[in-house]
Motif scaffolding. Structure first.
Motif, PDB file in Angstrom:
ATOM      1  N   VAL A  50       0.761  -1.431  -0.105  1.00 21.80           N
ATOM      2  CA  VAL A  50      -0.031  -0.031   0.056  1.00 21.80           C
ATOM      3  C   VAL A  50       0.951   1.268   0.054  1.00 21.80           C
ATOM      4  CG1 VAL A  50      -1.673   1.261   1.498  1.00 21.80           C
ATOM      5  CG2 VAL A  50      -1.845  -1.244   0.925  1.00 21.80           C
TER       6      VAL A  50
ATOM      7  N   VAL B 106       1.202   3.951  -3.108  1.00 19.63           N
ATOM      8  CA  VAL B 106       0.980   5.510  -2.920  1.00 19.63           C
ATOM      9  C   VAL B 106       1.889   6.265  -3.727  1.00 19.63           C
ATOM     10  CG1 VAL B 106       0.518   7.139  -1.412  1.00 19.63           C
ATOM     11  CG2 VAL B 106      -0.809   5.227  -0.936  1.00 19.63           C
TER      12      VAL B 106
ATOM     13  N   VAL C 176       0.068  -5.648  -5.059  1.00 20.07           N
ATOM     14  CA  VAL C 176      -0.733  -4.904  -4.262  1.00 20.07           C
ATOM     15  C   VAL C 176      -0.456  -3.221  -4.508  1.00 20.07           C
ATOM     16  CG1 VAL C 176      -0.953  -4.250  -1.982  1.00 20.07           C
ATOM     17  CG2 VAL C 176      -0.896  -6.711  -2.299  1.00 20.07           C
TER      18      VAL C 176
ATOM     19  N   SER D 140      -2.036  -2.457  -7.812  1.00 19.22           N
ATOM     20  CA  SER D 140      -3.601  -2.275  -7.678  1.00 19.22           C
ATOM     21  C   SER D 140      -4.035  -0.967  -6.913  1.00 19.22           C
ATOM     22  CB  SER D 140      -4.071  -3.400  -6.734  1.00 19.22           C
ATOM     23  OG  SER D 140      -3.605  -4.725  -7.260  1.00 19.22           O
ATOM     24  N   VAL D 141      -3.145  -0.898  -5.830  1.00 17.06           N
ATOM     25  CA  VAL D 141      -3.280   0.586  -5.087  1.00 17.06           C
ATOM     26  C   VAL D 141      -3.236   1.804  -6.073  1.00 17.06           C
ATOM     27  CG1 VAL D 141      -2.621   1.896  -3.154  1.00 17.06           C
ATOM     28  CG2 VAL D 141      -3.123  -0.448  -2.805  1.00 17.06           C
TER      29      VAL D 141
ATOM     30  N   ALA E 257      -3.772   1.846  -9.148  1.00 18.49           N
ATOM     31  CA  ALA E 257      -4.691   1.920 -10.115  1.00 18.49           C
ATOM     32  C   ALA E 257      -5.971   2.374  -9.221  1.00 18.49           C
ATOM     33  CB  ALA E 257      -4.998   0.509 -10.735  1.00 18.49           C
ATOM     34  N   LEU E 258      -6.280   1.822  -8.100  1.00 20.92           N
ATOM     35  CA  LEU E 258      -7.468   2.262  -7.362  1.00 20.92           C
ATOM     36  C   LEU E 258      -7.514   3.848  -7.235  1.00 20.92           C
ATOM     37  CD1 LEU E 258      -7.817  -0.561  -4.989  1.00 20.92           C
ATOM     38  CD2 LEU E 258      -9.476  -0.196  -6.685  1.00 20.92           C
ATOM     39  N   LEU E 259      -6.454   4.286  -6.881  1.00 23.92           N
ATOM     40  CA  LEU E 259      -6.196   5.668  -6.742  1.00 23.92           C
ATOM     41  C   LEU E 259      -6.401   6.451  -7.939  1.00 23.92           C
ATOM     42  CD1 LEU E 259      -3.134   5.940  -4.365  1.00 23.92           C
ATOM     43  CD2 LEU E 259      -5.675   6.533  -3.921  1.00 23.92           C
ATOM     44  N   GLY E 260      -6.551   5.772  -8.934  1.00 20.66           N
ATOM     45  CA  GLY E 260      -6.555   6.537 -10.375  1.00 20.66           C
ATOM     46  C   GLY E 260      -5.118   6.894 -10.989  1.00 20.66           C
TER      47      GLY E 260
ATOM     48  N   MET F 116      -9.126   7.297   0.459  1.00 17.07           N
ATOM     49  CA  MET F 116      -9.005   6.569  -0.715  1.00 17.07           C
ATOM     50  C   MET F 116     -10.124   7.168  -1.786  1.00 17.07           C
ATOM     51  SD  MET F 116      -7.443   3.145  -0.923  1.00 17.07           S
ATOM     52  CE  MET F 116      -6.684   2.559  -2.383  1.00 17.07           C
ATOM     53  N   ARG F 117     -11.344   7.421  -1.280  1.00 17.90           N
ATOM     54  CA  ARG F 117     -12.366   7.812  -2.181  1.00 17.90           C
ATOM     55  C   ARG F 117     -12.940   8.960  -1.421  1.00 17.90           C
ATOM     56  NH1 ARG F 117     -10.819   5.378  -5.359  1.00 17.90           N
ATOM     57  NH2 ARG F 117     -11.273   3.134  -5.746  1.00 17.90           N
TER      58      ARG F 117
ATOM     59  N   ARG G 284      -9.499  12.749 -15.816  1.00 15.64           N
ATOM     60  CA  ARG G 284      -8.610  11.753 -15.741  1.00 15.64           C
ATOM     61  C   ARG G 284      -8.633  10.935 -17.136  1.00 15.64           C
ATOM     62  NH1 ARG G 284     -13.602   9.910 -14.002  1.00 15.64           N
ATOM     63  NH2 ARG G 284     -14.250   7.503 -14.071  1.00 15.64           N
TER      64      ARG G 284
ATOM     65  N   ALA H  92     -12.048   2.510 -12.098  1.00 13.17           N
ATOM     66  CA  ALA H  92     -11.439   2.556 -10.829  1.00 13.17           C
ATOM     67  C   ALA H  92     -11.901   3.078  -9.741  1.00 13.17           C
ATOM     68  CB  ALA H  92      -9.933   2.853 -11.369  1.00 13.17           C
TER      69      ALA H  92
ATOM     70  N   PHE I  33      -4.109 -13.514   3.477  1.00 15.60           N
ATOM     71  CA  PHE I  33      -3.582 -12.467   2.705  1.00 15.60           C
ATOM     72  C   PHE I  33      -4.450 -11.262   2.523  1.00 15.60           C
ATOM     73  CE2 PHE I  33      -3.202 -10.770  -1.519  1.00 15.60           C
ATOM     74  CZ  PHE I  33      -2.070  -9.648  -1.520  1.00 15.60           C
TER      75      PHE I  33
ATOM     76  N   PHE J 161      -4.465  -7.415   3.332  1.00 14.52           N
ATOM     77  CA  PHE J 161      -4.662  -6.315   2.450  1.00 14.52           C
ATOM     78  C   PHE J 161      -5.835  -5.516   2.903  1.00 14.52           C
ATOM     79  CE2 PHE J 161      -6.748  -5.656  -1.849  1.00 14.52           C
ATOM     80  CZ  PHE J 161      -5.944  -4.511  -2.176  1.00 14.52           C
TER      81      PHE J 161
ATOM     82  N   ALA K 223      -4.410  -3.340   5.633  1.00 16.35           N
ATOM     83  CA  ALA K 223      -3.427  -2.363   5.077  1.00 16.35           C
ATOM     84  C   ALA K 223      -4.366  -1.184   4.354  1.00 16.35           C
ATOM     85  CB  ALA K 223      -2.327  -2.877   4.132  1.00 16.35           C
ATOM     86  N   LEU K 224      -5.230  -1.301   3.774  1.00 14.69           N
ATOM     87  CA  LEU K 224      -5.976  -0.548   2.592  1.00 14.69           C
ATOM     88  C   LEU K 224      -6.453   0.895   3.743  1.00 14.69           C
ATOM     89  CD1 LEU K 224      -7.722  -2.324  -0.179  1.00 14.69           C
ATOM     90  CD2 LEU K 224      -5.974  -0.652  -0.415  1.00 14.69           C
TER      91      LEU K 224
ATOM     92  N   PHE L 189      -4.711   3.829   4.666  1.00 11.26           N
ATOM     93  CA  PHE L 189      -4.228   4.778   3.520  1.00 11.26           C
ATOM     94  C   PHE L 189      -4.440   6.281   3.886  1.00 11.26           C
ATOM     95  CE2 PHE L 189      -5.656   7.808   0.263  1.00 11.26           C
ATOM     96  CZ  PHE L 189      -4.717   7.708  -0.633  1.00 11.26           C
TER      97      PHE L 189
ATOM     98  N   LEU M 172      -1.520   7.110   6.223  1.00 16.43           N
ATOM     99  CA  LEU M 172      -0.154   7.509   5.344  1.00 16.43           C
ATOM    100  C   LEU M 172       0.078   8.988   4.990  1.00 16.43           C
ATOM    101  CD1 LEU M 172       0.163   4.504   2.698  1.00 16.43           C
ATOM    102  CD2 LEU M 172       1.584   5.034   4.402  1.00 16.43           C
TER     103      LEU M 172
END
Ligand SMILES: Nc1ncnc2c1ncn2[C@@H]1O[C@H](COP(=O)(O)OP(=O)(O)OP(=O)(O)O)[C@@H](O)[C@H]1O
Ligand SMILES: Nc1ncnc2c1ncn2[C@@H]1O[C@H](COP(=O)(O)OP(=O)(O)OP(=O)(O)O)[C@@H](O)[C@H]1O
Ligand SMILES: [Mg+2]
Ligand SMILES: [Mg+2]
Lengths: 199, 477, 234
Positions: free
Chosen positions: A22, A26, A80, A83-84, A86-89, B278-279, C57, C101, C123, C127, C130-131, C134, C137
């Motif tokens: 993650v 970022v 991971v 993917s993160v 991509a998810l953030l855009g 995140m969103r 985007r 997305a 796993f 995951f 951890a997300l 965010f 962070l």
């Protein structure tokens, strides 16, 4: 049997792979903004040179593999992270996940050849080189299908050099730096650091 | 005499040598916990209290590497609440977070949600289960962590300084929740705290360690109150009825400002922060129309409930947050526009989480680092001595006890003698001796002319301050 | 049909995004490229909910397509149609993923990965845990960068100095991440994570008829370039 135990994942291994993934994802997302500019500029200068900026994308696999040192860690960390991102855009959408899988697989393959026992700078550099080559092949198929072969090869060369320097030696040095802070004490890299610095 | 079958847990000749240390932190320790027994564990900072909690929870050796000796035996389900409750959050909604334990035990879905409701009720978190975990204050997070372990119906609760970061009201709420839980479930309890007063009515035994990690007292609360107040006070424990220690005499040479002490003039200060999800993103007004003065030669404290904006105000006073409205006068260049080295000379700042401030891998380097950069001499040995860190000069700052880390962070930020000092919750997790050292440092600096500020909810610190600014939801009250 | 992607299962959204690779590999001529891009744009315009992420985007997708088209023209023999095909191929590859997305809810995705795809739960749950860090962070980044600035190691004005500062803070962020991984794994194991054999899930991972329909549409979309290729005899 002893090998089995050494390769069994503890909770901290899973959590580390996920959290590193993650955090690196970022960072990738931040880098993607800059990369977009750099690669567009390079496309109008000498297109294959965009490979020079690609090495950073391989850091996830190298760091994950060198820290956790278990089968699958490199692949999972890179996936991971991608993917993160991509998810953030970003501008590549979910194809980022495909790239991430290919890159992570490249690193994993080299670590597997060394039976997940060697994690020195040369192994890291080789892993990054293979990952870079895989990614470059993939990009030949979907991005640069119609470039003349010499240019495709130039892209490959640039990508491999960048991968070796940034992700290979850079990633190895980064993990060594992390070990020196005591943050990797629960892992092989941390224990080795204490063996080196013991008085 | 107890036989080992009616014990919840026992440590026999327990010893622990953390990886990278030459001497064991704890050696030859014996401790029993009987079913339903409630024990309070106290002792100076660095004594080994957290280590014992980790041993009882069975996590030494894996995630925390080192060498263990002796025997550790624990029966039944453990409920561990770490000192930093944020570390335990695993889900984005409070209900899902509490459900984590029952999910792991393979409990059926309806039963999970019954347990979640029950646990949230026990700790007094009156929110719907889909409330985001990110929208909780420090005190609420602490109660969430407690709910998360209660849903497992533990037979032994292990709590490491469960109220250290909380204001008085929230601390009371957490303690009441713990008392309710042990009363209604009959679980045994081992709780670590420097301030033992509020726990004495709840526990059966008080176990006190000395600096070397040996048990020096193991008594019931009444004896403790009646006969050991002075003794334990000397050992560093905050005893009820004992006045706060006198701040230590720190030599002026260590703290007298090298640069002019600014008179910080806060006018109509407003700061907006953005929490990036995140969103999407959520803007927060952290400070609004805050006006106050922070004067040279004085110790000013900023108080208020969790989330009131203390840390934000302190960061603004340290030139680390750009004001969105109003500003802070008193320096030739506004603080937030100063170049980094100039700012370092003007203000020293200690972050709320000490680990965020570390730049090096040894305590000694950490303390000299800024001084070297600015060309200011730093008296490392004296500073280590004053803060009780003498034996840790070569240790890695990331690998210290909670209280030790905070003192290193303080020394690292202030050793080069800036004109102003801004400290975020400097006395958290300190015993009486180290408390006296830290407050002594601040007071000596103020007397030597520095502009001293601190955010805190520590009543003893508020009492020695010259001036208190109370914040409430981002405004001065 | 309108806005149906907003209600779709995250697994289906991921599938739609990944199937774009299959589609892009099928783009072999300008005709297939134009038709495939057109069909995708139309389908996405119909199926995307009105408020779904920043419209800007999509500009980066165009930028990527243009730079690939230009480089192909330059290095692939100067054929305009070949260059345009290469550019559109990238659009086909990236567009669906970029579009969906922002609609993917990470937590719901984790539930689906664990319960429906039956990926190893240790796993998947790590995951998910951890997300949800965010948000932290970003705040940690801020604190680390403040600490460096207040100790005299902040960035100067030049890009090199800023770059070095960003690298130093990123390193600090990795250190913090590793230390948090340690305390999080302790807290998780204390709640029985390592011992979990038969793990249950507090929330269901539903699959609806809409999901099946959207998945089918995704497959059909990916088949477009191949169908066009077949019928046009290319
Ligand atoms: N991660 C670590 N690595 C090495 N040594 C450590 C680590 N954590 C703590 N120590 C050392 O072990 C000893 C006991 O630490 P512990 O954290 O148990 O103290 P504590 O009584 O909880 O102190 P505090 O009240 O300050 O939290 C201390 O000397 C400390 O420096
Ligand atoms: N970096 C950040 N980004 C976004 N919001 C933040 C950030 N830091 C704090 N906040 C929010 O701003 C408000 C004020 O926070 P601040 O940390 O200043 O409070 P505090 O009084 O120090 O609280 P505590 O006693 O819990 O430390 C809170 O609502 C908090 O959630
Ligand atoms: Mg402790
Ligand atoms: Mg605060």
């Amino acid at each position: 049997m002893a090998r089995d135990a050494a390769f069994r994942y503890r909770t901290i291994d899973f959590v580390t792979v996920a959290m590193l993934g993650v955090a690196i994802g970022v960072a990738f997302w931040g880098w993607a903004q800059l990369y977009q500019v750099l690669s567009t500029l390079s496309a109008f200068a000498f297109p294959p040179s965009s490979g020079l900026f690609g090495g950073a994308w391989l850091l996830g696999g190298v760091i994950g593999g060198l820290v956790v040192r278990k089968p699958g860690a490199a692949l999972l960390t890179e996936v991971v992270a991608a993917s993160v991102e991509a998810l953030l855009g970003n501008s590549w959408g979910l194809s980022t996940v495909i790239s991430g899988t290919i890159q992570g697989f490249g690193v994993e393959l080299v670590l597997a050849v060394f039976l997940w026992k060697r994690f020195g700078p040369l192994v890291a550099a080789l892993a990054a080189a293979v990952a870079a080559a895989f990614e470059s092949f993939y990009e030949w198929q979907v991005y640069y299908t119609d470039w003349a072969l010499p240019y495709q090869l130039a892209h490959l060369g640039f990508f491999v050099v960048s991968g070796v320097v940034i992700a290979g030696f850079g990633g190895w040095a980064l993990v060594r730096g992390l070990a020196a802070t005591g943050a990797l004490d629960a892992f092989g890299a941390g224990r080795e650091h204490h063996e080196r610095t013991a008085v | 005499m107890t036989t080992s079958t009616d014990l919840r847990a026992e440590l026999r000749g327990f010893g622990w040598q953390p990886l990278g240390r030459r001497a064991p932190a704890i050696d030859g320790l014996d401790l029993d916990v009987r079913p339903g027994e409630r024990i309070l564990l106290a002792g100076p900072s660095g004594a080994g209290k957290s280590t014992i909690i980790h041993a009882l929870a069975g996590v030494l050796g894996g995630a925390l590497p080192g060498e263990m000796s002796g025997a550790v035996r624990v029966d039944g389900q453990i409920g561990l609440v770490l000192q930093n409750p944020g570390a335990a959050v695993v889900a984005d909604r409070i209900g899902r977070d509490v459900a984590f334990g029952p999910e792991n035990s393979g409990i059926a879905r309806e039963e999970i949600w019954r347990r979640v409701a029950e646990a949230l009720e026990l700790v007094g978190l009156p929110y719907p289960v889909d409330r985001p975990t990110s929208a909780l204050s420090g005190g609420e997070l602490q109660r969430l962590a407690l709910a998360g372990v209660l849903a497992l119906r533990p037979s032994m609760l292990l709590l490491d300084e469960p109220t250290s970061m909380l204001d008085a009201g929230n601390a009371d709420r957490v303690r009441t929740a713990v008392a309710d839980v042990v009363a209604s479930t009959g679980a045994s309890l081992v709780v670590v705290d420097h301030r033992i007063g509020p726990w004495l009515d709840l526990v059966h035994r008080v176990v006190v360690l000395d600096a070397g990690g040996r048990i020096v007292h193991d008594v019931d609360p009444d004896t403790c109150r009646a006969r050991l107040t002075e003794d334990l006070g000397r050992a560093g424990v905050w005893m009820p009825g004992l006045p706060a220690p006198e701040p230590a005499d720190v030599p002026a040479a260590l703290v007298a400002p090298e640069s002019p002490a600014p008179r910080l003039d806060v006018r109509d200060l407003g700061v907006d922060l953005v929490a990036r999800r995140m969103r999407g993103a959520a803007p927060i007004v952290a400070l609004d129309e805050v006006s106050t003065e922070v004067l040279p030669g004085q110790l000013s404290v900023f108080t208020g409930a969790s989330g009131a904006g203390k840390s934000t105000l302190l960061a603004a006073l340290a030139g680390l947050v750009r004001p969105d409205r109003g500003g802070i006068g008193g320096t030739p260049v506004p603080l937030h526009r100063m170049k980094s080295p100039e700012l370092a000379r003007t203000v020293g700042w200690v972050p709320q989480n000490p680990e965020h401030g570390f730049l090096t891998t040894s305590v000694r380097q950490e303390i000299t680092r800024t001084g070297l950069k600015l060309g200011t001499g730093v008296a490392v040995e004296e500073i280590l001595e004053v803060l009780g860190l003498g034996s840790l000069a070569e240790a890695n700052p990331y690998r210290l006890s909670g209280g030790e880390q905070r003192r290193v962070a303080l020394a690292a930020a202030l050793a080069h003698r800036p004109g102003a000092l801004m400290l975020d919750e400097p006395t958290v997790g300190q015993d009486r001796r180290t408390w006296a050292a830290i407050t002594g440092w601040m007071r000596a600096a103020a007397r030597a002319g520095a502009t001293a500020g601190a955010s805190t909810h520590d009543q003893a610190l508020i009492e020695i301050a010259d001036r208190e600014t109370r914040l409430d939801q981002g405004r001065v009250r | 049909m309108n806005g149906v992607l907003g209600r779709a299962n995250p697994l289906v959204l991921v599938a739609v995004g990944l199937l774009a690779l299959v589609a892009s590999l099928g783009v072999r001529s300008l005709l297939t490229a134009v038709i495939t891009t057109g069909v995708y744009v139309l389908a996405l315009a119909l199926m995307l909910p009105s408020r779904s992420g920043h419209p800007l985007r999509f500009a980066t997708v165009v930028l990527g397509g243009v730079s690939v088209a230009y480089s192909t023209w330059l290095l692939g023999g100067g054929h305009l149609d070949v260059a345009a095909t290469a550019g559109l191929r990238i659009a086909v590859l990236a567009l669906p993923g970029v579009a969906v997305a922002p609609l993917i809810e990470p937590m719901a995705l984790a539930d689906q990965l664990g319960q429906r795809l039956r990926l190893p739960h240790r796993f998947v749950v790590s995951f998910a845990a951890a997300l949800q860090r965010f948000e932290q962070l970003g705040q940690t980044w801020q604190h680390l960068s403040r600490a460096r600035r207040s100790r005299g190691f902040g960035p100067g004005r030049g890009p090199v100095s800023r770059g070095r500062h960003a690298a130093s803070v990123t390193f600090g962020l990795l250190v913090t991440t590793m230390r948090e991984a340690t305390s999080a794994s302790i807290a998780m194991d204390a709640r029985g994570f390592a011992r979990a054999r038969r793990r249950t899930w507090a929330e269901p991972a539903p699959w609806t008829a809409t999901d099946t329909a959207v998945l089918l549409v995704g497959v059909l979309l990916a088949a477009v370039p191949y169908a066009v290729g077949l019928f046009s005899g290319a």
